[in-house]
Design a protein around this motif. Structure first.
Motif, PDB file in Angstrom:
ATOM      1  N   ALA A  54       6.539   7.480  -6.482  1.00 40.68           N
ATOM      2  CA  ALA A  54       6.613   7.468  -7.805  1.00 40.68           C
ATOM      3  C   ALA A  54       5.649   8.774  -8.435  1.00 40.68           C
ATOM      4  O   ALA A  54       6.293   9.493  -9.201  1.00 40.68           O
ATOM      5  CB  ALA A  54       6.714   6.333  -8.482  1.00 40.68           C
ATOM      6  N   ALA A  55       4.478   8.466  -8.174  1.00 40.61           N
ATOM      7  CA  ALA A  55       3.491   9.643  -8.413  1.00 40.61           C
ATOM      8  C   ALA A  55       3.745  10.992  -8.311  1.00 40.61           C
ATOM      9  O   ALA A  55       3.866  11.883  -9.007  1.00 40.61           O
ATOM     10  CB  ALA A  55       2.247   9.125  -8.183  1.00 40.61           C
ATOM     11  N   ILE A  56       4.409  11.136  -7.133  1.00 42.31           N
ATOM     12  CA  ILE A  56       4.677  12.411  -6.411  1.00 42.31           C
ATOM     13  C   ILE A  56       5.888  12.963  -7.317  1.00 42.31           C
ATOM     14  O   ILE A  56       5.828  14.217  -7.740  1.00 42.31           O
ATOM     15  CB  ILE A  56       4.956  12.440  -4.868  1.00 42.31           C
ATOM     16  N   GLY A  57       6.872  12.204  -7.432  1.00 35.34           N
ATOM     17  CA  GLY A  57       7.983  12.557  -8.280  1.00 35.34           C
ATOM     18  C   GLY A  57       7.884  13.011  -9.663  1.00 35.34           C
ATOM     19  O   GLY A  57       8.157  13.897 -10.129  1.00 35.34           O
ATOM     20  N   GLN A  58       6.915  11.965 -10.299  1.00 39.05           N
ATOM     21  CA  GLN A  58       6.399  12.286 -11.657  1.00 39.05           C
ATOM     22  C   GLN A  58       5.616  13.565 -11.807  1.00 39.05           C
ATOM     23  O   GLN A  58       5.856  14.363 -12.574  1.00 39.05           O
ATOM     24  CB  GLN A  58       5.608  11.149 -12.041  1.00 39.05           C
ATOM     25  N   VAL A  69       0.844  -1.290   0.138  1.00 36.79           N
ATOM     26  CA  VAL A  69      -0.147  -0.044  -0.095  1.00 36.79           C
ATOM     27  C   VAL A  69       1.066   1.280  -0.154  1.00 36.79           C
ATOM     28  O   VAL A  69       1.750   1.300   0.846  1.00 36.79           O
ATOM     29  CB  VAL A  69      -0.986  -0.042   1.492  1.00 36.79           C
ATOM     30  N   GLY A  70       0.537   2.287  -0.827  1.00 36.50           N
ATOM     31  CA  GLY A  70       1.317   3.409  -1.185  1.00 36.50           C
ATOM     32  C   GLY A  70       2.659   3.410  -1.750  1.00 36.50           C
ATOM     33  O   GLY A  70       3.318   4.296  -1.923  1.00 36.50           O
ATOM     34  N   ALA A  71       3.031   2.130  -2.230  1.00 35.98           N
ATOM     35  CA  ALA A  71       4.272   2.062  -3.009  1.00 35.98           C
ATOM     36  C   ALA A  71       4.244   3.008  -4.178  1.00 35.98           C
ATOM     37  O   ALA A  71       5.430   3.342  -4.622  1.00 35.98           O
ATOM     38  CB  ALA A  71       4.445   0.510  -3.551  1.00 35.98           C
ATOM     39  N   GLY A  72       3.532   3.123  -4.940  1.00 36.35           N
ATOM     40  CA  GLY A  72       3.487   4.038  -5.996  1.00 36.35           C
ATOM     41  C   GLY A  72       3.085   5.295  -5.745  1.00 36.35           C
ATOM     42  O   GLY A  72       3.383   6.288  -6.714  1.00 36.35           O
ATOM     43  N   LEU A  73       2.946   5.675  -4.593  1.00 36.82           N
ATOM     44  CA  LEU A  73       2.558   6.966  -4.152  1.00 36.82           C
ATOM     45  C   LEU A  73       4.019   7.926  -4.346  1.00 36.82           C
ATOM     46  O   LEU A  73       3.661   9.091  -5.017  1.00 36.82           O
ATOM     47  CB  LEU A  73       2.316   7.103  -2.669  1.00 36.82           C
TER      48      LEU A  73
END
Length: 72
Positions: free
Chosen positions: A30-34, A24-28
């Motif tokens: 990466a999404a913030i950086g993108q 849970v939250g692993a892609g968060l």
């Protein structure tokens, strides 16, 4: 029965690996950086467009007029 008539033993197929779910939250992160990168690129692009389209430098104006126009 002779040895030639005995069928070879059949190996059962390997079971398919079970797909693992991401934490849970692993892609968060990466999404913030993108999103930050996209925001920075948008900001830089907006500044360049404002600077060069409102008052282009002489070399850019000369280059623009030297290029062949596809509509002519």
């Amino acid at each position: 029965m002779t040895r030639d008539n005995v069928p070879a033993p059949v190996q059962p197929p390997d079971p398919a690996p079970v797909p693992q779910q991401p934490a849970v939250g692993a892609g968060l992160t990466a999404a913030i950086g993108q999103g930050a990168a996209q925001g920075a690129a948008r900001s830089i692009t907006a500044r360049l467009v404002d600077k060069f389209l409102t008052n282009p430098p002489d070399w850019l104006r000369a280059l623009w007029h030297a290029l062949p126009k596809p509509w002519e």
